[in-house]
Design a protein around this motif. Structure first.
Motif, short mmCIF file in Angstrom:
data_model
loop_
_atom_site.label_atom_id
_atom_site.label_comp_id
_atom_site.label_asym_id
_atom_site.label_seq_id
_atom_site.Cartn_x
_atom_site.Cartn_y
_atom_site.Cartn_z
N ALA A 122 0.81 -1.22 0.00
CA ALA A 122 0.00 0.00 0.00
C ALA A 122 0.84 1.26 0.00
O ALA A 122 0.32 2.35 -0.26
N SER A 123 2.13 1.12 0.30
CA SER A 123 2.99 2.30 0.40
C SER A 123 4.44 1.87 0.27
O SER A 123 4.79 0.70 0.47
N VAL A 124 5.29 2.85 -0.08
CA VAL A 124 6.73 2.64 -0.15
C VAL A 124 7.41 3.64 0.76
O VAL A 124 7.08 4.84 0.75
N HIS A 125 8.38 3.15 1.53
CA HIS A 125 9.10 3.96 2.51
C HIS A 125 10.59 3.82 2.19
O HIS A 125 11.13 2.72 2.25
N ARG A 126 11.26 4.95 1.87
CA ARG A 126 12.64 4.85 1.40
C ARG A 126 13.65 5.34 2.43
O ARG A 126 13.43 6.35 3.10
N ARG A 127 14.74 4.59 2.52
CA ARG A 127 15.90 4.98 3.32
C ARG A 127 17.13 4.94 2.42
O ARG A 127 17.11 4.35 1.34
N ASP A 128 18.23 5.53 2.86
CA ASP A 128 19.45 5.58 2.08
C ASP A 128 20.60 4.91 2.83
O ASP A 128 20.62 4.86 4.07
N SER A 129 21.59 4.46 2.06
CA SER A 129 22.70 3.72 2.66
C SER A 129 23.66 4.62 3.42
O SER A 129 24.43 4.12 4.25
#
Length: 436
Positions: A122-129
């Motif tokens: 239902a959703s996308v949650h982004r993090r970075d390295s």
């Protein structure tokens, strides 16, 4: 059960970040009773990829968390299947835009969007390295707390859950499309050294990112605030605001999107261009879709690779391409601001055709000022000397290519928007077929 995608795209060693994001996934599943698909999209070289596989294999099983660790070969197989199912024209062109040979901030996130569709999220949650979580009283401060609490719910329901509301009541019936915070720590764009070496040159270079026509006092404030996130103030307690989230207040390392946005419009697939993945934040704001701004800011840091000579030159090239893309995107953003509610159809969904038209028209603009932008960079970097003079040499050697790519990147983005909805539909069908 509600299913969400917490994604970590990476092309470099980040074992500690993988473990930390896995901990956030477990927290989200435990706290909200959802299934969290932890999606690691790994474009690292063989040695780092092997190290990451060991890290993933060693993760403690967590109820409600399903880990998907895909190298580029796995991503390519998935894309080929979805592209074939979609029946879109020029399948190899689409594949190149979705998985280019060069680094693309937008393309890696587009792959996450498409895989999330296949997984039924239902959703996308982004993090970075290159980011870490803050801590309070010995516990990590996870942004997923606010993303899962608010995304997809009607704004009038969320109004009673946040610290404050600054949303026009006219938009109270619309669902929250974006939840985001910013970062603390090092600048998101590695220009701090330029500022230390020559504040005047810093203002001239960073000023290229400010839209033309801004009053000088606003221009100065924007330059001062650019790339600095939320500063250095540590987290001491939650503050959430229901609002139309300004793109300058959030960062792509700390954001969640409802699928109603990314299932209709992708991110620009431009290669070697920082900032190309911020487009949907502008779209949500200009379409007057509600968002929640929070202060669970992530800690940003610069990796050692970026400080190496090769990493430095690669990053300066990405900065130059960003500055050349800015006039095109500014034209699109101006059109979207003017369109406002017209960016939505009668059902309140984003109109991909309206967005594509604005992007396509921007590619037709004559950008004679872009040559002047390269001149500013050349003059400024040669004054700074050292590695900056080497970067100026690189820009000069690729001058015609850089100017041409700034235009063709917009045309390619318009093409990808045109084929995006067939791709997301095919992704969902592919996921359902594999689930049977």
């Amino acid at each position: 059960m509600r299913r969400v995608c917490l994604t970590l795209p990476t092309d470099r060693a980040c074992a500690a970040t993988i473990r930390a994001v896995a901990e956030e996934a477990a927290y989200g599943a435990r706290r909200f009773g959802v299934e969290v698909c932890l999606l690691i999209l790994d474009s690292s070289g063989d040695q780092v990829l092997a190290e990451h596989r060991e890290v993933v294999d060693a993760l403690a099983p967590a109820p409600g968390v399903v880990v998907h660790h895909l190298d580029e070969a796995g991503q390519r197989r998935f894309l080929r299947e979805v592209i074939a199912r979609s029946g879109v024209a020029a399948p190899e062109r689409v594949l190149d835009l979705m998985l280019p040979a060069r680094a693309s901030y937008g393309a890696c996130t587009n792959r996450a969007f498409l895989i999330a569709e296949a997984l039924g999220c239902a959703s996308v949650h982004r993090r970075d390295s290159d980011s870490r979580y803050q801590y309070l009283d010995g516990e990590p401060v996870f942004p997923l707390q606010h993303e899962l609490a608010h995304l997809g719910r009607r704004a009038d329901e969320v109004a009673g859950l946040v610290s404050r509301s600054r949303l026009d009541p006219a938009y109270a019936q619309r669902p929250v499309a974006l939840v985001g915070g910013s970062f603390v720590g090092e600048m998101s764009v590695d220009v701090a050294e330029i500022r230390r070496l020559d504040p005047g040159i810093y203002r001239e270079v960073v000023g290229l990112s400010v839209p033309a026509g801004y009053p000088e006092i606003w221009r100065g404030n924007l330059i001062e605030e650019s790339f600095r996130g939320a500063g250095t103030t540590p987290f001491t307690g939650d503050l959430t605001t229901l609002t139309r989230v300004a793109p300058t207040r959030v960062d792509m390392c700390n954001i969640g999107f409802d699928r109603e946005v990314y299932a209709r419009v992708p991110l620009p697939p431009a290669t070697d261009t920082i900032g190309s993945d911020y487009f949907l934040i502008h779209l949500v704001h200009d379409a007057r879709l509600p968002g929640v701004l929070h202060n669970r800011h992530i800690v940003n840091f610069h990796t050692g690779e970026r400080r190496s000579d090769s990493g430095f030159l690669a990053y300066q090239l990405r900065l130059a391409k960003f500055l050349l893309s800015t006039p095109y995107f500014d034209a699109v953003y101006a059109r979207m601001r003017e369109a406002g509610d017209a960016l939505l159809d009668a059902a309140g969904h984003v109109r991909a055709d309206a967005v594509a038209e604005s992007v396509r028209d921007s590619a037709l603009l004559e950008r004679t000022d872009n040559a002047e932008r390269l001149d500013v960079l050349d003059r400024s970097y040669r004054k700074l000397g050292g590695r900056y003079a080497m970067a100026a040499d690189l820009f000069a050697a690729r001058r015609d290519q850089l100017l041409a790519e700034a235009r063709t990147d917009m045309a390619e983005f318009a093409f990808l928007i045109d084929v995006w909805e067939p791709l997301t539909r095919a992704g969902a069908v592919a996921g359902a077929a594999h689930a049977r």
